[in-house]
Write an enzyme that holds these catalytic residues in place. Sequence first.
Site, mmCIF file in Angstrom:
data_model
loop_
_atom_site.group_PDB
_atom_site.id
_atom_site.type_symbol
_atom_site.label_atom_id
_atom_site.label_comp_id
_atom_site.label_asym_id
_atom_site.label_seq_id
_atom_site.Cartn_x
_atom_site.Cartn_y
_atom_site.Cartn_z
ATOM 1 N N GLY A 53 -5.500 -48.128 -12.233
ATOM 2 C CA GLY A 53 -6.707 -47.705 -11.522
ATOM 3 C C GLY A 53 -6.841 -48.602 -10.296
ATOM 4 N N ARG A 95 2.751 -51.770 -6.740
ATOM 5 C CA ARG A 95 2.348 -50.362 -6.608
ATOM 6 C C ARG A 95 1.903 -50.122 -5.168
ATOM 7 N NH1 ARG A 95 -1.040 -47.560 -11.159
ATOM 8 N NH2 ARG A 95 0.256 -45.817 -10.445
ATOM 9 N N ASP A 242 -7.401 -43.515 -4.617
ATOM 10 C CA ASP A 242 -6.556 -44.702 -4.454
ATOM 11 C C ASP A 242 -6.526 -45.172 -3.013
ATOM 12 O OD1 ASP A 242 -5.486 -43.262 -6.985
ATOM 13 O OD2 ASP A 242 -4.848 -45.359 -7.096
HETATM 14 O O1 MRU Z 1 -1.645 -44.302 -11.885
HETATM 15 P P1 MRU Z 1 -3.048 -44.728 -12.157
HETATM 16 O O2 MRU Z 1 -3.490 -44.511 -13.556
HETATM 17 O O3 MRU Z 1 -3.323 -46.142 -11.672
HETATM 18 O O4 MRU Z 1 -3.922 -43.761 -11.228
HETATM 19 C C1 MRU Z 1 -5.303 -43.950 -11.153
HETATM 20 C C2 MRU Z 1 -6.007 -42.932 -10.350
HETATM 21 O O5 MRU Z 1 -5.424 -42.072 -9.732
HETATM 22 C C3 MRU Z 1 -7.486 -43.078 -10.248
HETATM 23 O O6 MRU Z 1 -8.101 -41.853 -10.130
HETATM 24 C C4 MRU Z 1 -7.812 -43.921 -9.019
HETATM 25 O O7 MRU Z 1 -7.093 -45.111 -9.030
HETATM 26 C C5 MRU Z 1 -9.252 -44.231 -8.915
HETATM 27 S S1 MRU Z 1 -9.758 -45.337 -10.195
HETATM 28 C C6 MRU Z 1 -11.364 -45.766 -9.957
#
Ligand code: MRU
Length: 370
Positions: A53, A95, A242
Amino acid sequence: MRNVTVIEAVRWTPDRSAVRIIDQRLLPERYEERDLRSLDDVCDAITTLAVRGAPAIGVAGAMGLAASLLAHVRDTNAEFRARLAANAERIRATRPTAVNLPWTLDRMLVRAPSSQLGNQRLLELLFDEATAILDEDRAMCRRIGEHGLALLHDGARVLTHCNAGALATAGIGTAMAPVYLAAERGWSIEVLADETRPLLQGSRLTAWELSRAGIPVRVIADGAAASMMARGLVDMVIVGADRIAANGDVANKIGSYGLAIAARHHGIPFYVAAPSSTLDRTLPNGGAIHVEQRHRDELARSFGTLTIPDGVPVENPAFDITPAELVTSIVTDQGVWRPPFNFMDSTLGIRYSGVVSAERQVPGAESRLV
Ligand code: MRU
């Protein structure tokens, strides 16, 4: 007011020597916490999505950077500073899509001025900055919730994708923050959680944290979302982000774009909730956002079972870009923004280039704050 208990996904250990996270790879089957001390601990946890997240990886990255230097305080000052820079770069590379990670790391790096600060003092400054980032994230989540509450009503049926709840932040989440605050006020809100292929953050994580907090949640297959809308069972979609470009294009979990198209087709609002630190003013539009490609096994060996024949090629982008024209509003900690979005000249969000600018004032934006 009802008491709603929300988990803490990222925090310090009681002695403040390590980052304590909930290992999200194991949920919902097992609840286990993990303490991140070394650089390898931090990078491994972010890369493998033990912590995930956008806001949570930003916070964990900054705290982990400080923690990773604790064992090196007796190095020479030059060695210590070199390690600080190298560790930050390794964490940054874990990431690529969420802007929150480079943003928090840049904030940490500007705490190390070139002047002759000793290692101990430098380390204290880094721990202080990481703690400020942690506290600010909690506060931003709550403010997103307060602004987002205006979009909800008692009885609302909210569809969400992936996990943009408490597990994705240090606080009460972004997309789910208004839902938590509505629950505190005793409103009855039902959340429809897309399972979110391929890693099931919706069914494993959103369903886990909401049900634990006593908030009604139903899981649907990703492919069911459009027909739920067609049947009149969805009042609004709220997702996290993101990275948000200056024109309002939104990078979020793969599948968000399709939801936005379906929502527009059915006349349902598509809201994006994110802290202002997710707005990247250096990018004019979403075309320049680096979308992370993940390993084929996430699709081809889903949770250990062969789900795609060996030898068949796989495309596994972790995120997609929803064009701004499909976004009804962007809810940040500073208010609710409606189109046309233009964060380029705004003092909202970040413009980073190795150093962060921490502007906080809103005036100057062409977008409307309502
Ligand atoms: O791959 P992830 O689980 O890190 O992806 C997370 C998301 O796409 C969320 O929707 C985004 O980070 C917003 S979290 C408040």
